[in-house]
Scaffold this motif. Structure first.
Motif, mmCIF file in Angstrom:
data_model
loop_
_atom_site.group_PDB
_atom_site.id
_atom_site.type_symbol
_atom_site.label_atom_id
_atom_site.label_comp_id
_atom_site.label_asym_id
_atom_site.label_seq_id
_atom_site.Cartn_x
_atom_site.Cartn_y
_atom_site.Cartn_z
ATOM 1 N N ILE A 739 -1.699 16.814 -0.474
ATOM 2 C CA ILE A 739 -2.699 15.736 -0.787
ATOM 3 C C ILE A 739 -1.833 14.400 -1.065
ATOM 4 C CG2 ILE A 739 -4.364 14.708 -2.546
ATOM 5 C CD1 ILE A 739 -5.464 17.367 -2.797
ATOM 6 N N LEU A 740 -0.596 14.730 -1.794
ATOM 7 C CA LEU A 740 0.060 13.608 -1.978
ATOM 8 C C LEU A 740 0.676 13.013 -0.715
ATOM 9 C CD1 LEU A 740 1.889 14.576 -5.069
ATOM 10 C CD2 LEU A 740 0.129 12.979 -4.871
ATOM 11 N N VAL A 741 1.076 13.823 0.255
ATOM 12 C CA VAL A 741 1.807 13.514 1.529
ATOM 13 C C VAL A 741 0.805 12.681 2.350
ATOM 14 C CG1 VAL A 741 2.733 14.331 3.664
ATOM 15 C CG2 VAL A 741 3.459 15.142 1.531
ATOM 16 N N GLY A 742 -0.620 13.213 2.461
ATOM 17 C CA GLY A 742 -1.562 12.618 3.159
ATOM 18 C C GLY A 742 -1.866 11.156 2.662
ATOM 19 N N LEU A 743 -2.056 11.077 1.252
ATOM 20 C CA LEU A 743 -2.142 9.591 0.669
ATOM 21 C C LEU A 743 -1.022 8.582 0.980
ATOM 22 C CD1 LEU A 743 -3.684 10.568 -2.770
ATOM 23 C CD2 LEU A 743 -4.718 9.788 -0.544
ATOM 24 N N LEU A 744 0.540 9.400 1.028
ATOM 25 C CA LEU A 744 1.453 8.419 1.354
ATOM 26 C C LEU A 744 1.407 8.069 2.903
ATOM 27 C CD1 LEU A 744 4.164 7.419 0.767
ATOM 28 C CD2 LEU A 744 5.195 9.493 1.455
ATOM 29 N N LEU A 745 0.939 8.904 3.746
ATOM 30 C CA LEU A 745 0.953 8.602 5.158
ATOM 31 C C LEU A 745 -0.065 7.577 5.409
ATOM 32 C CD1 LEU A 745 1.440 9.191 8.064
ATOM 33 C CD2 LEU A 745 -0.557 11.017 8.043
ATOM 34 N N MET A 746 -1.452 7.501 4.687
ATOM 35 C CA MET A 746 -2.341 6.410 4.908
ATOM 36 C C MET A 746 -1.651 5.243 4.242
ATOM 37 S SD MET A 746 -5.542 8.703 3.535
ATOM 38 C CE MET A 746 -6.597 7.082 3.452
ATOM 39 N N ALA A 747 -1.072 5.211 3.227
ATOM 40 C CA ALA A 747 -0.380 3.823 2.430
ATOM 41 C C ALA A 747 0.586 3.515 3.723
ATOM 42 C CB ALA A 747 0.274 4.033 1.114
ATOM 43 N N LEU A 748 1.294 4.251 4.106
ATOM 44 C CA LEU A 748 2.133 3.770 5.190
ATOM 45 C C LEU A 748 1.570 3.071 6.447
ATOM 46 C CD1 LEU A 748 5.451 3.428 5.816
ATOM 47 C CD2 LEU A 748 5.198 5.661 6.907
ATOM 48 N N MET A 749 0.669 3.674 7.025
ATOM 49 C CA MET A 749 -0.345 3.161 7.944
ATOM 50 C C MET A 749 -0.823 1.761 7.729
ATOM 51 S SD MET A 749 -1.966 6.856 9.402
ATOM 52 C CE MET A 749 -2.876 5.761 10.846
ATOM 53 N N LEU A 750 -1.324 1.670 6.611
ATOM 54 C CA LEU A 750 -1.838 0.489 6.135
ATOM 55 C C LEU A 750 -0.874 -0.681 6.190
ATOM 56 C CD1 LEU A 750 -4.461 1.758 3.430
ATOM 57 C CD2 LEU A 750 -5.205 0.839 5.686
ATOM 58 N N GLY A 751 0.309 -0.230 5.542
ATOM 59 C CA GLY A 751 1.273 -1.258 5.325
ATOM 60 C C GLY A 751 1.612 -1.834 6.861
ATOM 61 N N VAL A 752 1.937 -0.910 7.803
ATOM 62 C CA VAL A 752 2.342 -1.319 8.926
ATOM 63 C C VAL A 752 1.479 -2.251 9.731
ATOM 64 C CG1 VAL A 752 2.929 -0.224 11.270
ATOM 65 C CG2 VAL A 752 3.936 0.859 9.204
ATOM 66 N N ILE A 753 0.113 -1.778 9.500
ATOM 67 C CA ILE A 753 -0.887 -2.630 10.310
ATOM 68 C C ILE A 753 -0.915 -4.060 9.703
ATOM 69 C CG2 ILE A 753 -3.434 -2.783 10.296
ATOM 70 C CD1 ILE A 753 -3.586 0.062 10.676
ATOM 71 N N LYS A 754 -0.818 -3.962 8.437
ATOM 72 C CA LYS A 754 -0.806 -5.367 7.673
ATOM 73 C C LYS A 754 0.219 -6.112 8.030
ATOM 74 C CE LYS A 754 -1.011 -7.533 3.073
ATOM 75 N NZ LYS A 754 -1.087 -7.335 1.405
ATOM 76 N N ASN A 755 1.596 -5.588 8.206
ATOM 77 C CA ASN A 755 2.822 -6.253 8.573
ATOM 78 C C ASN A 755 2.744 -6.639 10.053
ATOM 79 O OD1 ASN A 755 3.847 -6.012 5.915
ATOM 80 N ND2 ASN A 755 5.103 -4.042 6.710
ATOM 81 N N ARG A 756 2.217 -5.985 11.028
ATOM 82 C CA ARG A 756 2.148 -6.405 12.353
ATOM 83 C C ARG A 756 1.159 -7.447 12.452
ATOM 84 N NH1 ARG A 756 6.110 -5.373 15.329
ATOM 85 N NH2 ARG A 756 4.727 -5.426 17.040
#
Length: 767
Positions: A739-756
């Motif tokens: 579960i923690l790895v899944g939440l980390l993956l979602m946070a990283l994807m949101l960060g990449v989308i926001k930066n791009r």
């Protein structure tokens, strides 16, 4: 553009994902919990039992002396069904209830010495007046009831395909019985016991049974060997009745004495190396036993007053029909004296060729002479069955309880050139040059066979009986009990082919507190090297502390090649460093249990490693070819680690935990001592679980799956009670980590989308 911290986050995410969503081969968790107990009040022998015939042991059978009458015994069945819903940690251990009890048995002051359970399966089969008539493979209709856990053989592209469709049976275990592009697989969840006619209907000529049967068509039975040589079979059943339903009862079906002479005094017999093998009807086809067979092996001698109890020691092997108790064949032969050193049998050059080996097998297996053949007159198994000798290994004998009995399939036929696909199994069978016309469904891609599947042998119905005793290994024909070959082996030595070079290797655990063979030059060469190393350290001016640590104490694992030994492969110390020993005496009281052979690490095919355990808590895994230490475990640094006293290794056990949830190469190790048990990781040596015995163990633990979860459970016998420990093996990572790895993956994807999608001239860290 990705920044450095984004790249580092991606790498860490990949590593965590691999840890969380692995296939269960990199992380295991285990637990060992006390599940049940009952007092050992006048109980002599125990055995797990499958009551309903589904392949799971849900009961415990015991032989118990009748109160106020020590000369009479009763057989009882205790219910372990609550263990199947046992809540592990939040429930207290329970005491099983007695659900069935037999009538009192009083047979000339005899007492039970061994007991085992099995199923007398009632097989339906068509009969033919022409014995030469060749029957086609039986066809199973759709309405045939399947039995989940029985061993049967079906055709398919792989095991899962054969298990799912249950299409074409292959009763002989050969690929030639299957259609094109299919092979024969064993242990499928398909019922091939009932043979059908060509129309798919059951044959009208069936075995008439007047007893109640299990849904799988069997009689749950108990075979008991008594001290006077009497064998009894009790079944849980009752007569069929159309008017009234009768309750099941544990009733005696037959009894048979192993001794035909009435003048023999059986009151003073002492039994050793007892094994009882219960074969079902399919595994007994070779011996023409329609409903299964019971094989009893052991050795006995008279208890004399002069102290020489082993004079006249005799070994026997007897096969009985499981349904009637009628003797099928028997063998009685003398064993060598205890003080006599076992001699290796000569290997003649003529026995090494394929033609000579094949002709010897046919001659011995079909011989009609008596089965009382002396071991010295038998061929050597290494030369006669060179391709199959590794199937009956490893061999290690530390005491009478290490004896074994197994029924195996020996294929004496030469493989064809197309043996990789297992289409041909006859010596001179060749496939046609022109390919057969394929059907439309054959054009679809077939699943490729995995490497592990290709390495596994294609099994067939048992045709040979392998016994491992004090004198070594002996192979008999399952059909008539005729001895095929014998291999004399030494005690307290492990035999296996570690480096897969076709030559058997020997492993000895050399301890300074033990007496070694005086004529073993490899042992004395090792002692000489240790003393030479000590002299060199003194010349170099080593400190006293280092000299004390490097004392030439004999505590090594020595592996040699060949029978007899021709060269040394390696020698490795197994007592550990001074820090690992934690101040224990490296010499006094050392003892070892039978070493364990395991699959090699790092994908080394067809090679083996060895695990050695000592009673001071040291456990080593050694590379089977070089002797390199893969890992070492100091048990003294762990709480409740198993130990045992010197000379009590017969109460200790080192084996693997069988689990249906874990692949065989990574199944954990079980080490049981006199005080506790421990479950160890086979890859790293980490302690996964421990459990303390309430009392000192008085015998080697009994291993069986009595909880129904597919993992091996442990039954410990103490002086005052019988204790059952449930072993649970759980593969994979915890759910929380996923579960923690899944939440980390979602946070990283949101960060990449926001930066791009944000402004290019502004960094995420800017205000």
């Amino acid at each position: 553009m990705f920044r450095n911290r984004d790249i580092i986050a991606l790498v860490l995410l990949v590593i965590l994902s691999r840890m969380a969503w692995n296939d269960g081969t990199e992380s295991l968790s285990a637990s060992a919990d006390l599940a049940f107990f009952f007092p050992r009040d006048r109980i002599t022998v125990v055995s797990p039992m499958d009551v309903d015939g589904d392949g799971t042991n849900e009961a415990m059978a015991i032989a118990k002396a009748v109160p106020n009458n020590s000369e009479s015994f009763q057989l009882q069945i205790m219910d372990l069904k609550p263990l199947h819903t046992f809540g592990k940690r939040h429930l207290a251990p329970f005491r099983p209830k007695v659900i069935f009890t037999s009538k009192e048995i009083n047979e000339q002051n005899a007492y039970p010495v061994h007991m085992t359970s099995g199923q007398v399966l009632i097989k339906r089969h068509p009969r033919s007046n022409d014995p030469k008539a060749k029957r086609k493979p039986p066809l199973l209709p759709d309405n045939v009831e399947l039995n989940d856990r029985n061993r049967h053989y079906f055709c398919g592209t792989d095991w899962h395909d054969a298990s799912s469709k249950c299409g074409t049976p292959c009763p002989n275990g050969q690929a030639s019985e299957c259609p094109n592009d299919e092979r024969c697989f064993a242990d499928t969840p398909c019922d091939a016991l009932g043979e059908m006619d060509r129309d798919g209907k059951a044959s009208a000529e069936t075995t008439q049974v007047m007893f109640e049967l299990t849904p799988g068509g069997g009689l749950p039975s108990l075979v008991t060997l008594w001290s006077n040589g009497l064998v009894t079979l009790h079944s849980l059943t009752n007569e069929k009745s159309k008017r009234k339903i009768k309750q099941l009862e544990l009733r005696e079906l037959w009894r048979q004495s192993l001794f035909s002479s009435d003048n023999m005094d059986t009151s003073s017999l002492i039994w050793e190396e007892i094994n009882i093998l219960f074969l079902d009807s399919y595994s007994s086809i070779e011996a023409h036993a329609e409903h299964g067979m019971v094989i009893i092996s052991g050795s006995y001698f008279m208890d004399k007053d002069d102290g020489d109890v082993e004079e006249g020691r005799v070994t026997l092997t007897v096969a009985l029909d499981a349904y009637t108790g009628k003797p099928l064949w028997q063998s009685h032969s003398d064993l060598p004296d205890k003080e006599e050193e076992p001699q290796l049998l000569p290997i003649t050059r003529g026995q090494t060729s394929f033609a000579r080996r094949r002709s010897n097998i046919a001659r011995v297996m079909q011989a009609k002479s008596t089965s009382n053949t002396s071991a010295a007159a038998l061929p050597n198994c290494i030369s006669l069955l060179k391709r199959h000798i590794k199937e009956v290994l490893p061999y290690s004998y530390w005491g009478p309880r290490d004896s074994g009995l197994a029924a195996i399939h020996l294929n004496h036929k030469k493989k064809s050139k197309d043996s990789q696909n297992h289409h041909a199994s006859k010596p001179h069978e060749e496939r046609p040059l022109a390919p057969a016309k394929k059907k439309w469904h054959h054009r679809f891609p077939k699943p490729r066979l995995s490497r592990n599947m290709r390495d596994q042998p294609i099994q067939g119905k048992p045709n040979a009986l392998v016994s491992q005793t004090k004198g070594g290994i002996q192979i008999r024909s399952l059909k008539n009990g005729k001895a095929v070959c014998h291999l004399s082996l030494l005690e307290e030595t492990l035999y296996s082919d570690f480096n897969n070079d076709g030559t058997l290797d020997q492993l000895q655990v050399l301890l300074h507190s033990k007496t070694n063979r005086p004529n073993d030059k490899f042992v004395w060469n090792l002692v000489g090297r240790l003393q030479q190393d000590q002299k060199e350290l003194k010349k170099k001016g080593a400190s006293k502390k280092r000299l004390m640590e490097q004392q030439p104490n004999l505590c090594h694992a020595l592996v040699t090649s060949g029978i007899p030994s021709r060269e040394e492969i390696f020698s490795a110390p197994i007592c550990g460093t001074a820090h690992e020993r934690a101040g224990s005496n490296p010499i006094k009281g050392l003892d070892t249990v039978n070493p364990l052979v395991v699959e090699s690490l790092n994908g080394r095919r067809n090679t083996r490693d060895v695990i050695v355990a000592l009673n001071n808590g040291m456990v080593h895994r050694l590379h089977g070819t070089s002797g390199r230490k893969e890992w070492a475990l100091a048990g003294r640094h762990h709480e409740n680690f198993p130990t045992w006293e010197e000379g009590s290794s017969h109460n200790a056990l080192l084996t693997r935990v069988q689990s249906s949830l874990v692949p065989p190469p990574i199944r954990p190790i079980l080490l049981a001592g006199e005080n506790s048990l421990a479950v160890l990781s086979v890859k790293s040596g980490a302690v996964l679980a421990t459990a303390v015995f309430p009392q000192i163990s008085m015998a080697k633990p009994i291993l069986a799956d009595v909880s129904g979860d597919g993992s091996t459970d442990v039954i410990v016998l103490t002086e005052e009670g019988i204790w059952g420990f449930q072993i649970s093996i759980r593969p994979g990572s915890p759910v929380t980590l996923r579960i923690l790895v899944g939440l980390l993956l979602m946070a990283l994807m949101l960060g990449v989308i926001k930066n791009r999608s944000g402004r290019t001239d502004k960094r995420s860290t800017d205000e």
